[in-house]
Scaffold this motif. Structure first.
Motif, PDB file in Angstrom:
ATOM      1  N   TYR A  72      58.973 -44.873  24.645  1.00 50.45           N
ATOM      2  CA  TYR A  72      59.716 -43.881  25.438  1.00 50.45           C
ATOM      3  C   TYR A  72      60.502 -42.934  24.530  1.00 50.45           C
ATOM      4  CZ  TYR A  72      63.450 -41.877  28.259  1.00 50.45           C
ATOM      5  OH  TYR A  72      64.329 -40.996  28.846  1.00 50.45           O
ATOM      6  N   LEU A  73      61.222 -43.492  23.571  1.00 52.94           N
ATOM      7  CA  LEU A  73      62.022 -42.654  22.677  1.00 52.94           C
ATOM      8  C   LEU A  73      61.137 -41.751  21.822  1.00 52.94           C
ATOM      9  CD1 LEU A  73      64.708 -45.239  21.488  1.00 52.94           C
ATOM     10  CD2 LEU A  73      65.009 -43.384  23.153  1.00 52.94           C
ATOM     11  N   ALA A  74      60.018 -42.284  21.337  1.00 52.02           N
ATOM     12  CA  ALA A  74      59.113 -41.482  20.512  1.00 52.02           C
ATOM     13  C   ALA A  74      58.514 -40.335  21.311  1.00 52.02           C
ATOM     14  CB  ALA A  74      58.010 -42.360  19.940  1.00 52.02           C
ATOM     15  N   ASN A  75      58.073 -40.625  22.524  1.00 47.38           N
ATOM     16  CA  ASN A  75      57.436 -39.591  23.347  1.00 47.38           C
ATOM     17  C   ASN A  75      58.435 -38.580  23.894  1.00 47.38           C
ATOM     18  OD1 ASN A  75      54.718 -40.477  23.178  1.00 47.38           O
ATOM     19  ND2 ASN A  75      55.154 -42.116  24.621  1.00 47.38           N
ATOM     20  N   THR A  76      59.672 -39.008  24.092  1.00 45.77           N
ATOM     21  CA  THR A  76      60.683 -38.124  24.689  1.00 45.77           C
ATOM     22  C   THR A  76      61.437 -37.324  23.644  1.00 45.77           C
ATOM     23  OG1 THR A  76      60.970 -39.750  26.471  1.00 45.77           O
ATOM     24  CG2 THR A  76      62.661 -38.051  26.260  1.00 45.77           C
ATOM     25  N   TYR A  77      61.764 -37.967  22.510  1.00 51.19           N
ATOM     26  CA  TYR A  77      62.646 -37.322  21.533  1.00 51.19           C
ATOM     27  C   TYR A  77      62.032 -37.177  20.137  1.00 51.19           C
ATOM     28  CZ  TYR A  77      66.169 -38.482  25.068  1.00 51.19           C
ATOM     29  OH  TYR A  77      66.878 -38.599  26.238  1.00 51.19           O
ATOM     30  N   PHE A 164      53.524 -47.950   7.614  1.00 44.73           N
ATOM     31  CA  PHE A 164      52.364 -48.504   8.312  1.00 44.73           C
ATOM     32  C   PHE A 164      51.304 -47.469   8.646  1.00 44.73           C
ATOM     33  CE2 PHE A 164      54.840 -52.314   8.546  1.00 44.73           C
ATOM     34  CZ  PHE A 164      53.868 -53.300   8.470  1.00 44.73           C
ATOM     35  N   LEU A 165      51.678 -46.195   8.703  1.00 41.20           N
ATOM     36  CA  LEU A 165      50.680 -45.153   8.936  1.00 41.20           C
ATOM     37  C   LEU A 165      50.422 -44.322   7.691  1.00 41.20           C
ATOM     38  CD1 LEU A 165      51.452 -43.844  12.539  1.00 41.20           C
ATOM     39  CD2 LEU A 165      50.007 -45.738  11.820  1.00 41.20           C
ATOM     40  N   GLY A 166      50.843 -44.813   6.557  1.00 39.72           N
ATOM     41  CA  GLY A 166      50.582 -44.068   5.331  1.00 39.72           C
ATOM     42  C   GLY A 166      51.859 -43.723   4.601  1.00 39.72           C
ATOM     43  N   ASN A 167      52.088 -42.440   4.382  1.00 43.14           N
ATOM     44  CA  ASN A 167      53.223 -42.009   3.562  1.00 43.14           C
ATOM     45  C   ASN A 167      54.437 -41.584   4.358  1.00 43.14           C
ATOM     46  OD1 ASN A 167      51.825 -42.383   1.102  1.00 43.14           O
ATOM     47  ND2 ASN A 167      50.802 -40.403   1.353  1.00 43.14           N
ATOM     48  N   GLN A 168      54.361 -41.636   5.686  1.00 40.71           N
ATOM     49  CA  GLN A 168      55.482 -41.172   6.500  1.00 40.71           C
ATOM     50  C   GLN A 168      55.892 -42.239   7.503  1.00 40.71           C
ATOM     51  OE1 GLN A 168      54.963 -37.280   8.166  1.00 40.71           O
ATOM     52  NE2 GLN A 168      56.766 -37.419   9.492  1.00 40.71           N
ATOM     53  N   LEU A 169      57.202 -42.445   7.608  1.00 35.02           N
ATOM     54  CA  LEU A 169      57.754 -43.371   8.591  1.00 35.02           C
ATOM     55  C   LEU A 169      57.337 -42.956   9.998  1.00 35.02           C
ATOM     56  CD1 LEU A 169      60.079 -45.700   8.886  1.00 35.02           C
ATOM     57  CD2 LEU A 169      61.435 -43.766   9.709  1.00 35.02           C
ATOM     58  N   SER A 170      57.041 -43.944  10.847  1.00 34.42           N
ATOM     59  CA  SER A 170      56.701 -43.664  12.238  1.00 34.42           C
ATOM     60  C   SER A 170      57.341 -44.720  13.127  1.00 34.42           C
ATOM     61  CB  SER A 170      55.185 -43.661  12.449  1.00 34.42           C
ATOM     62  OG  SER A 170      54.682 -44.992  12.415  1.00 34.42           O
ATOM     63  N   ALA A 171      57.157 -44.539  14.421  1.00 38.59           N
ATOM     64  CA  ALA A 171      57.674 -45.513  15.377  1.00 38.59           C
ATOM     65  C   ALA A 171      57.054 -46.890  15.169  1.00 38.59           C
ATOM     66  CB  ALA A 171      57.422 -45.030  16.804  1.00 38.59           C
TER      67      ALA A 171
END
Length: 222
Positions: A72-77, A164-171
Motif C-alpha cells: 500500500y505504501l509503495a503504490n500510494t507514496y 534484492f532487486l540489484g543496485n537500488q533499495l526497494s520495498a
C-alpha cells in the motif's frame, strides 16, 4: 496523517523504516507487550480484530499485515522510489521477495523459536527430558536443514546483488529486513554467510533506518 500502531520488537519496525525512506509524515502509537506472555495488548484489537502489529491507519483506511502495508505504501507514496520500473522479470522478482519473506523464510524461523520455548517452558520435571529430546530432534532433522536451505539461497542471491532487486533499495528490501535481522541476531547466519551480514549492516547504516529506530524505541534485532 498515517498512524503506525507500533509494537516494540516487532515487524512494525520495518514500516517505520519505510515511512522514513519515503519521507511521508506519520505518527506512532506505541503498544507494549505483556511482560509474561510477550503478546500484544488487547487494546490493539480496537484497531484490527486480530490485535496484531503492524497496523496502520491512513485517514479512514485501516491496513494490516506487513506485506499489505508495504504494498500500500509503495503504490500510494513510493512509485518512483520503492517499486521497479515497468514490468518484466524485475517486477516478478520484486513480487517474489515481497511474498517470500513471510511466506517461506519466516515460518521455519518461528518454528525454531517455538521449539526453543518448549525446552524452557515450565513443565513437570519428568516430562522435561522427553520434551527437550523431541525439540532437539525436530530442530536437528527438520527445522535446521530448512533454515540452512533458505539462508544459503538468500546468501547466493545477495552475493550477486547489493539489494534484492540489484543496485537500488526497494520495498522488497523493507519486507526482507525483519527475518534477516532476526536470523543474524539469533546467530543463525554464521560467519560463512558474509553477504547476508553485509546486507543487514547496509540496512542499519541507512539514515532513514536510524531515524526509524529513534521513533520506534526498543528493537533487539538492531
Amino acid at each position: 496523517m498515517i498512524t503506525v500502531h507500533h509494537l516494540s520488537n516487532s515487524r512494525s519496525q520495518r514500516i517505520l523504516w519505510m515511512l522514513e525512506e519515503l519521507g511521508v509524515p506519520y505518527q506512532v502509537r506505541r503498544y507494549e507487550r505483556d511482560p509474561e506472555t510477550m503478546l500484544a495488548p488487547a487494546s490493539l484489537k480496537e484497531i484490527h480484530p486480530l490485535g496484531k502489529s503492524p497496523v496502520i491507519t491512513d485517514g479512514d483506511l485501516v491496513v494490516a499485515e506487513s506485506g499489505a502495508i508495504i504494498e500500500y505504501l509503495a503504490n500510494t507514496y513510493g512509485k518512483d522510489t520503492m517499486l521497479p520500473a515497468g514490468g518484466g522479470q524485475q517486477w516478478l522478482d520484486y513480487t517474489y521477495w515481497l511474498h517470500y519473506a513471510e511466506g517461506s523464510l519466516m515460518p521455519p524461523l518461528v518454528l525454531r523459536l517455538v521449539f526453543q520455548k518448549v525446552k524452557t517452558s515450565p513443565m513437570p520435571f519428568f516430562i522435561r527430558p522427553v520434551a527437550k529430546g523431541i525439540a532437539d530432534k525436530t530442530t536437528a532433522t527438520f527445522i535446521g536443514p530448512m533454515i540452512k536451505t533458505h539462508l544459503d539461497f538468500v546468501e547466493s542471491h545477495l552475493a550477486k546483488n547489493t539489494w534484492f532487486l540489484g543496485n537500488q533499495l526497494s520495498a522488497a528490501d523493507i519486507q526482507m529486513s525483519f527475518p534477516l535481522e532476526a536470523a543474524v541476531a539469533r546467530g543463525m547466519v554464521g560467519d560463512n554467510r558474509t553477504h547476508i551480514t553485509a546486507w543487514v549492516e547496509r540496512v542499519h547504516a541507512r539514515p532513514a533506518y536510524q531515524r526509524a529506530l529513534e521513533k520506534g524505541g526498543k528493537y533487539d534485532f538492531a
